[in-house]
Write a protein that holds these residues in place. Structure first.
Motif, PDB file in Angstrom:
ATOM      1  N   ARG A 151       0.065   5.564 -10.756  1.00 23.32           N
ATOM      2  CA  ARG A 151      -1.123   5.807 -11.571  1.00 23.32           C
ATOM      3  C   ARG A 151      -1.533   4.550 -12.343  1.00 23.32           C
ATOM      4  NH1 ARG A 151      -4.659   9.997 -10.758  1.00 23.32           N
ATOM      5  NH2 ARG A 151      -3.598  12.007 -10.636  1.00 23.32           N
ATOM      6  N   ARG A 152      -0.549   3.674 -12.612  1.00 23.02           N
ATOM      7  CA  ARG A 152      -0.823   2.478 -13.389  1.00 23.02           C
ATOM      8  C   ARG A 152      -0.883   1.239 -12.514  1.00 23.02           C
ATOM      9  NH1 ARG A 152       3.145   2.903 -18.703  1.00 23.02           N
ATOM     10  NH2 ARG A 152       2.216   4.816 -19.604  1.00 23.02           N
ATOM     11  N   LYS A 153      -1.723   0.292 -12.918  1.00 22.42           N
ATOM     12  CA  LYS A 153      -1.839  -0.974 -12.215  1.00 22.42           C
ATOM     13  C   LYS A 153      -0.623  -1.848 -12.563  1.00 22.42           C
ATOM     14  CE  LYS A 153      -4.739  -3.177  -9.465  1.00 22.42           C
ATOM     15  NZ  LYS A 153      -5.090  -2.585  -8.171  1.00 22.42           N
ATOM     16  N   VAL A 154       0.007  -2.443 -11.526  1.00 22.59           N
ATOM     17  CA  VAL A 154       1.181  -3.285 -11.728  1.00 22.59           C
ATOM     18  C   VAL A 154       1.033  -4.551 -10.904  1.00 22.59           C
ATOM     19  CG1 VAL A 154       3.687  -3.475 -11.461  1.00 22.59           C
ATOM     20  CG2 VAL A 154       2.679  -1.307 -12.183  1.00 22.59           C
ATOM     21  N   GLU A 155       1.372  -5.687 -11.517  1.00 26.78           N
ATOM     22  CA  GLU A 155       1.392  -6.964 -10.793  1.00 26.78           C
ATOM     23  C   GLU A 155       2.681  -7.712 -11.139  1.00 26.78           C
ATOM     24  OE1 GLU A 155      -2.077  -9.463 -10.916  1.00 26.78           O
ATOM     25  OE2 GLU A 155      -3.318  -7.800 -11.653  1.00 26.78           O
ATOM     26  N   TYR A 156       3.292  -8.362 -10.130  1.00 30.32           N
ATOM     27  CA  TYR A 156       4.438  -9.238 -10.397  1.00 30.32           C
ATOM     28  C   TYR A 156       4.700 -10.100  -9.177  1.00 30.32           C
ATOM     29  CZ  TYR A 156       7.805  -6.448  -7.644  1.00 30.32           C
ATOM     30  OH  TYR A 156       8.487  -5.819  -6.638  1.00 30.32           O
ATOM     31  N   ASP A 157       5.572 -11.091  -9.341  1.00 28.00           N
ATOM     32  CA  ASP A 157       5.901 -12.021  -8.265  1.00 28.00           C
ATOM     33  C   ASP A 157       7.286 -11.689  -7.732  1.00 28.00           C
ATOM     34  OD1 ASP A 157       3.539 -13.475  -8.395  1.00 28.00           O
ATOM     35  OD2 ASP A 157       4.312 -14.713 -10.036  1.00 28.00           O
ATOM     36  N   SER A 158       7.363 -11.361  -6.438  1.00 28.14           N
ATOM     37  CA  SER A 158       8.650 -10.968  -5.856  1.00 28.14           C
ATOM     38  C   SER A 158       9.597 -12.151  -5.698  1.00 28.14           C
ATOM     39  CB  SER A 158       8.435 -10.303  -4.495  1.00 28.14           C
ATOM     40  OG  SER A 158       7.892 -11.231  -3.568  1.00 28.14           O
ATOM     41  N   LEU A 213       0.835  -1.201   0.000  1.00 31.22           N
ATOM     42  CA  LEU A 213       0.000   0.000   0.000  1.00 31.22           C
ATOM     43  C   LEU A 213       0.872   1.255   0.000  1.00 31.22           C
ATOM     44  CD1 LEU A 213      -3.092   0.799   0.303  1.00 31.22           C
ATOM     45  CD2 LEU A 213      -2.560   1.222   2.697  1.00 31.22           C
ATOM     46  N   PRO A 214       0.915   2.014  -1.070  1.00 26.64           N
ATOM     47  CA  PRO A 214       0.200   1.802  -2.338  1.00 26.64           C
ATOM     48  C   PRO A 214       0.735   0.627  -3.175  1.00 26.64           C
ATOM     49  CG  PRO A 214       0.692   4.122  -2.020  1.00 26.64           C
ATOM     50  CD  PRO A 214       1.491   3.362  -0.988  1.00 26.64           C
ATOM     51  N   GLY A 215       2.039   0.279  -3.016  1.00 30.78           N
ATOM     52  CA  GLY A 215       2.577  -0.865  -3.747  1.00 30.78           C
ATOM     53  C   GLY A 215       3.489  -0.451  -4.878  1.00 30.78           C
ATOM     54  N   ALA A 216       3.654  -1.345  -5.852  1.00 31.09           N
ATOM     55  CA  ALA A 216       4.627  -1.159  -6.939  1.00 31.09           C
ATOM     56  C   ALA A 216       4.431   0.175  -7.634  1.00 31.09           C
ATOM     57  CB  ALA A 216       4.498  -2.299  -7.942  1.00 31.09           C
ATOM     58  N   GLY A 217       5.527   0.903  -7.835  1.00 31.19           N
ATOM     59  CA  GLY A 217       5.489   2.204  -8.476  1.00 31.19           C
ATOM     60  C   GLY A 217       5.475   3.359  -7.500  1.00 31.19           C
ATOM     61  N   THR A 218       5.415   3.073  -6.211  1.00 30.08           N
ATOM     62  CA  THR A 218       5.396   4.126  -5.194  1.00 30.08           C
ATOM     63  C   THR A 218       6.788   4.732  -5.029  1.00 30.08           C
ATOM     64  OG1 THR A 218       3.612   3.037  -3.979  1.00 30.08           O
ATOM     65  CG2 THR A 218       4.955   4.616  -2.749  1.00 30.08           C
ATOM     66  N   LEU A 219       6.828   6.060  -4.889  1.00 30.58           N
ATOM     67  CA  LEU A 219       8.086   6.766  -4.651  1.00 30.58           C
ATOM     68  C   LEU A 219       7.940   7.654  -3.418  1.00 30.58           C
ATOM     69  CD1 LEU A 219       9.019   7.878  -8.288  1.00 30.58           C
ATOM     70  CD2 LEU A 219      10.106   6.069  -6.931  1.00 30.58           C
ATOM     71  N   GLY A 222       5.434   7.601  12.740  1.00 33.67           N
ATOM     72  CA  GLY A 222       5.846   8.636  11.812  1.00 33.67           C
ATOM     73  C   GLY A 222       4.814   8.891  10.748  1.00 33.67           C
ATOM     74  N   VAL A 223       5.194   9.740   9.793  1.00 36.02           N
ATOM     75  CA  VAL A 223       4.330  10.091   8.675  1.00 36.02           C
ATOM     76  C   VAL A 223       5.136   9.965   7.392  1.00 36.02           C
ATOM     77  CG1 VAL A 223       2.963  11.892   7.580  1.00 36.02           C
ATOM     78  CG2 VAL A 223       2.949  11.672  10.073  1.00 36.02           C
ATOM     79  N   ALA A 224       4.568   9.287   6.404  1.00 33.35           N
ATOM     80  CA  ALA A 224       5.196   9.156   5.094  1.00 33.35           C
ATOM     81  C   ALA A 224       4.399   9.943   4.064  1.00 33.35           C
ATOM     82  CB  ALA A 224       5.269   7.694   4.687  1.00 33.35           C
ATOM     83  N   GLU A 225       5.117  10.614   3.180  1.00 30.23           N
ATOM     84  CA  GLU A 225       4.490  11.275   2.037  1.00 30.23           C
ATOM     85  C   GLU A 225       5.069  10.637   0.786  1.00 30.23           C
ATOM     86  OE1 GLU A 225       4.508  15.621  -0.128  1.00 30.23           O
ATOM     87  OE2 GLU A 225       4.538  15.556   2.067  1.00 30.23           O
ATOM     88  N   VAL A 226       4.194  10.067  -0.044  1.00 30.78           N
ATOM     89  CA  VAL A 226       4.668   9.324  -1.206  1.00 30.78           C
ATOM     90  C   VAL A 226       3.940   9.774  -2.464  1.00 30.78           C
ATOM     91  CG1 VAL A 226       5.182   7.283   0.210  1.00 30.78           C
ATOM     92  CG2 VAL A 226       2.977   7.450  -0.984  1.00 30.78           C
ATOM     93  N   LEU A 227       4.583   9.552  -3.609  1.00 29.43           N
ATOM     94  CA  LEU A 227       3.935   9.679  -4.905  1.00 29.43           C
ATOM     95  C   LEU A 227       3.307   8.332  -5.234  1.00 29.43           C
ATOM     96  CD1 LEU A 227       6.676  11.633  -6.857  1.00 29.43           C
ATOM     97  CD2 LEU A 227       4.394  12.474  -6.293  1.00 29.43           C
ATOM     98  N   ALA A 228       1.990   8.296  -5.315  1.00 26.44           N
ATOM     99  CA  ALA A 228       1.290   7.033  -5.542  1.00 26.44           C
ATOM    100  C   ALA A 228       1.290   6.691  -7.029  1.00 26.44           C
ATOM    101  CB  ALA A 228      -0.133   7.117  -5.018  1.00 26.44           C
TER     102      ALA A 228
END
Length: 463
Positions: free
Chosen positions: A141-148, A75-81, A133-139
């Motif tokens: 926009r695209r759906k991403v799925e993969y196996d770690s 959460l949010p997951g792949a693509g988060t910065l 704490g508090v995190a501020e992230v760029l969520a």
């Protein structure tokens, strides 16, 4: 682990996710290597604050990084910065603590797609708050799925099993050990290090001037150590046997001489240390990443053992494994195949050993054979072959078909898998500590610890 992200549009306030993690000493070693932070407070066997005890305390930045695992994986997951992160630490985490990392969405900014999340880490055992704490992230926009699980794994080259042996053996009374011809730095140094760890009390047998010269070159003291003068190798080995008969030595340790020269007087039928069972060599292997010690036998004495000899090889290994804390050792008798093939003699011997154990002719362990190497040590391989057995995939002891195979296996584990190997000969009245001239300090210490633990068990000695 299958990873599916939550896009900015899917997120809403109150959404929450968490992951659990058992923090291990190996985690802290890996983090120290990757980060370059070698603060001894975080190393499992170092005392970082001078209180006389190792801390193995997790670095704060490591705990905070685990929060990033929730943000990046769930959460949010792949693509988060990350944009920003604040942390406050309320408690400390140590190796073997289990923690839960939790994040909760508290706000969204539609203009720049940033998301704010409350972050916290708690210790599972008592629900103590460790980090908030508090995190501020760029969520994303695209759906991403993969196996770690496609990521390559890491193995820490730490020899935890030998460390446990040393810890268990050091409180025992020092094993009085006849060290034969310790006139070379590795041989003498190994005996002196084992003495410093209270594993053995060495009696040095050889040429006193050579031993003293080596000690001087090493900057080592021989104060308080008995030295028995026997300049010739064959006489030194014979004197070690005499010390055992006299009750002055409880073990024999190889120094700088050939193995056959050491063993010849021990094997003598009239004056040696025979006990009615064949002498067999056992490598106790500590393989990085492997969950338990692995015993490999015979790799140094019996060249082409027949069935009768293999019975003694198997029984000696079981006896030693029990001394090392394995209540019912699992023995995999190796062959090139897991099925009996009349054209492969080792497969027939393996099947007979298994049946002999079923009939009580080999006691103390579970014996299964024939097993190929893969299905002896890997449960997935055993299941693929349809092998249903308490031993297959879980072997503690590997009985090789001959010396060639055993020696190659042990050296492959040492030089390719970075294992440490302790070497002991069983079947004599006392343990015979057998090290190679190429062995390092840990191998020599572990060999002494293994001998001390076996001697203690068979003699009912406790620390």
């Amino acid at each position: 682990m299958h990873i599916e992200n939550r896009t900015f549009d899917e997120l809403k306030e109150g959404d929450s996710a968490e992951l659990r993690r058992l923090v291990t000493a190996d985690d802290l070693l890996a983090y120290a290597n990757v980060s370059g932070n070698h603060n001894p407070l975080h190393i499992f066997d170092e005392d970082g604050d001078g209180d006389g005890r190792p801390e193995a305390m997790a670095p704060g930045s490591f705990i905070a990084a685990l929060v990033g695992a929730v943000l990046g994986n769930v959460l949010p997951g792949a693509g988060t910065l990350y944009r920003a992160q604040s942390w406050v630490f309320h408690a400390r985490i140590f190796a073997d603590d289990e923690i839960v990392m939790r994040v909760t969405v508290t706000g969204k900014n539609e203009q720049d797609t940033t998301v704010t999340l409350a972050t916290e880490v708690r210790r599972v055992a008592d629900d103590a708050l460790v980090l908030s704490g508090v995190a501020e992230v760029l969520a994303p926009r695209r759906k991403v799925e993969y196996d770690s699980h496609d990521l390559p794994g890491l193995i820490v080259q730490r020899h935890r099993h030998f460390e446990k042996f040393l810890k268990k053996a050091e409180p025992l009374p020092a094993l009085k050990t006849a060290v034969v011809c310790p006139d070379e730095p590795n041989a003498l140094g190994g005996a002196l290090k084992a003495r410093a760890h209270t594993l053995i009390e060495p009696i040095l047998i050889g040429a006193p001037d050579k031993i003293a010269e080596v000690a001087r070159a090493m900057g080592a003291s021989l104060d308080g150590i008995e030295i028995v003068e026997e300049p010739l190798e064959r006489n030194a080995a014979r004197r070690a046997v005499e010390l055992v008969h006299e009750g002055r030595a409880q073990a024999i340790m190889k120094g700088h001489l050939h193995t056959d020269m050491l063993l010849r007087p021990i094997l003598d039928k009239q004056t040696g240390l025979r006990m009615g069972r064949r002498f067999t060599h056992i490598f106790v292997m500590d393989v990085p990443g492997y969950p338990h010690p692995l015993l490999v036998t015979d790799a140094a004495i019996n060249i082409a053992p027949d069935l009768k000899t293999k019975v003694d090889i198997t029984q000696n290994a079981i006896d030693l494994a029990i001394s090392l804390g394995m209540e019912q050792p699992k023995v995999g008798v190796l062959s090139a195949t897991e099925t009996v093939n009349p054209d492969i003699p080792s497969s027939i011997d393996a099947a007979l050993l298994s049946k002999m154990a079923d009939r009580g002719q080999i006691i103390g362990g579970l014996v299964e054979g024939p097993l190929a190497m893969d299905n002896a040590v890997d449960i997935a391989a055993a299941r693929t072959k349809g092998i249903t057995s308490a031993v297959a995939g879980h072997a503690d002891i590997l009985v090789a078909p001959n010396l060639d195979a055993g020696n190659m296996l042990a050296k492959q584990l040492t030089y390719i898998s970075h294992a440490e190997a302790a070497g002991v000969v069983m079947g004599a009245r006392v343990p015979v500590i057998l090290n190679s001239r190429a062995d390092d300090d840990m191998s020599r210490l572990a060999s002494c610890a293994v001998a001390a633990l076996h001697h203690a068990r068979i003699n009912g000695i406790t620390g």
